[in-house]
Enzyme design. Structure first.
Site, short mmCIF file in Angstrom:
data_model
loop_
_atom_site.label_atom_id
_atom_site.label_comp_id
_atom_site.label_asym_id
_atom_site.label_seq_id
_atom_site.Cartn_x
_atom_site.Cartn_y
_atom_site.Cartn_z
N ASP A 35 13.07 58.02 -24.36
CA ASP A 35 12.27 57.33 -23.35
C ASP A 35 10.80 57.58 -23.68
OD1 ASP A 35 11.30 56.20 -20.85
OD2 ASP A 35 13.29 56.60 -20.02
N ARG A 37 8.83 58.95 -21.57
CA ARG A 37 8.50 60.25 -20.95
C ARG A 37 9.77 61.04 -20.70
NH1 ARG A 37 8.07 56.44 -16.81
NH2 ARG A 37 5.96 55.93 -17.44
N TYR A 143 10.90 38.71 -13.93
CA TYR A 143 12.06 39.52 -14.33
C TYR A 143 13.26 38.62 -14.63
CZ TYR A 143 15.85 42.96 -13.68
OH TYR A 143 16.96 43.74 -13.81
N LYS A 147 15.29 37.94 -18.12
CA LYS A 147 16.74 38.21 -18.28
C LYS A 147 17.47 36.95 -18.75
CE LYS A 147 17.03 42.59 -17.28
NZ LYS A 147 17.32 43.55 -18.36
N1 SER Z 1 18.25 45.47 -8.92
C1 SER Z 1 17.32 44.67 -9.66
C2 SER Z 1 16.10 44.41 -8.89
O1 SER Z 1 16.15 44.46 -7.69
C3 SER Z 1 17.97 43.37 -10.03
O2 SER Z 1 18.56 43.47 -11.25
O3 SER Z 1 15.11 44.11 -9.47
#
Ligand code: SER
Length: 313
Positions: A35, A37, A143, A147
């Site tokens: 990682d 850290r 995000y 993905k």
């Molecule tokens: N649990 C994640 C989030 O809330 C979704 O993959 O960003």
């Protein structure tokens, strides 16, 4: 004997538990945690650790060669809520770390790789209930876009370069050992920390926001099980839907009240509400069940019991 395993992003919420589970299964010294850290005392003391930035290809390649790594798991990522605040950094981390992993497997420096996708690949036009494996995907978050793009690259590297990639679309993951950071489903963990301290919890989602969730032990079992599956059984090389339970903040609060009768919750939705509203209520995971025998063990009741017992001790 199993060859050495590398975990990238080993100190996070999933990485920590995955590292510990794999160390127990294959031996402490066969699982290299890495990682940017250092992590928890248990993680650091139970086996090898290396400082490694998953966005740096050369460093990753060096590590794979140094330990003669057979398989690698990429658990470093910026989650949904945080990624909305730092779109460029999120894209850089989530996509470049995946490219590095795929390229490492393409040049055969590792034989098999795991990369997590998420229910965030779905969006407002996706059917909300029992969301199918293959359906409309119109993610609205940075995000989710990272993905969904990642899934296409996984499938591409399998088709064009024969890379043995395995992936799961995790629902919201509930765990007690390592705190999550920056997710939209994190309320389902924060709520337990408040409940055991006798504090009222202010939920950042509306009371009736239903989301797919899973207890961490199930997620880890699913991960190890898809990695151990005969490659011929894996029909889906983008990422598999997996499911356990779906609930709303009210349903979770009521289940906690069964153990802590004076627990109180109030609701103050913020920007994360729009993210949650764009995601499914529940997931159809029949393909994972058929292909590699997926079956969850923890429902809402059992998850609540486990969370309370473990957080209290
Ligand atoms: N649990 C994640 C989030 O809330 C979704 O993959 O960003």
């Amino acid at each position: 004997m199993h060859g050495p395993i590398l975990i990238l992003g080993a100190c996070g919420q999933i990485g920590t538990e995955l590292t510990l589970a794999l160390r127990e299964r294959f031996g402490n010294n066969r699982v290299i945690a890495s990682d940017i850290r250092e992590g928890s005392e248990l993680l650091m003391s139970s086996g090898p650790f290396e400082l490694l930035d998953a966005t740096q290809y050369e460093a990753m390649e060096k590590m794979a060669v140094k330990y003669n790594i057979e398989e690698a798991y990429l658990m470093a990522a910026m989650l949904s809520a945080k990624a909305e605040k730092f779109p460029d950094r999120a894209w850089h981390l989530n996509i470049n770390s995946l490219f590095n992993l795929l390229n490492l497997a393409r040049v055969k420096k590792v034989k098999k790789i795991f990369w997590p996708s998420s229910i965030a690949v779905f969006g407002p036009k996706t059917p909300k209930d029992c969301t199918p494996q293959t359906t409309i995907m119109d993610p609205t978050t940075v995000y989710g876009i990272s993905k969904q793009t990642g899934e296409r690259w996984c499938s591409y590297y399998f088709e064009k370069h024969g890379v043995d990639i395995r992936s799961l679309r995790y629902p919201g993951l509930i765990s007690w050992r390592t705190p999550p950071g920056g997710g939209t489903t994190d309320y389902a963990i924060d709520i337990f920390h408040n409940a055991i301290r006798g504090k009222e919890y202010t939920c950042f989602l509306k009371e009736d926001t239903k989301l797919p969730m899973m207890y961490m032990d199930d997620a880890i079992r699913a991960t190890i099980s898809i990695m151990e599956c005969d490659p011929h059984k894996i029909r889906e090389r983008s990422s598999y839907n997996i499911a356990a339970m779906s609930f709303t903040p009210t349903e979770l609060a009521q289940t906690i009240e069964g153990h802590i009768p004076d627990f109180k919750i109030k609701y103050k939705p913020d920007f994360r509400q729009a993210i949650a509203d764009s995601w499914p209520n529940s997931i159809d995971d029949s393909m994972a069940r058929e292909d590699w025998g997926w079956q969850y063990h923890y429902d809402l009741k059992k998850t609540t019991e486990e969370m309370l017992v473990n957080l209290r001790s």
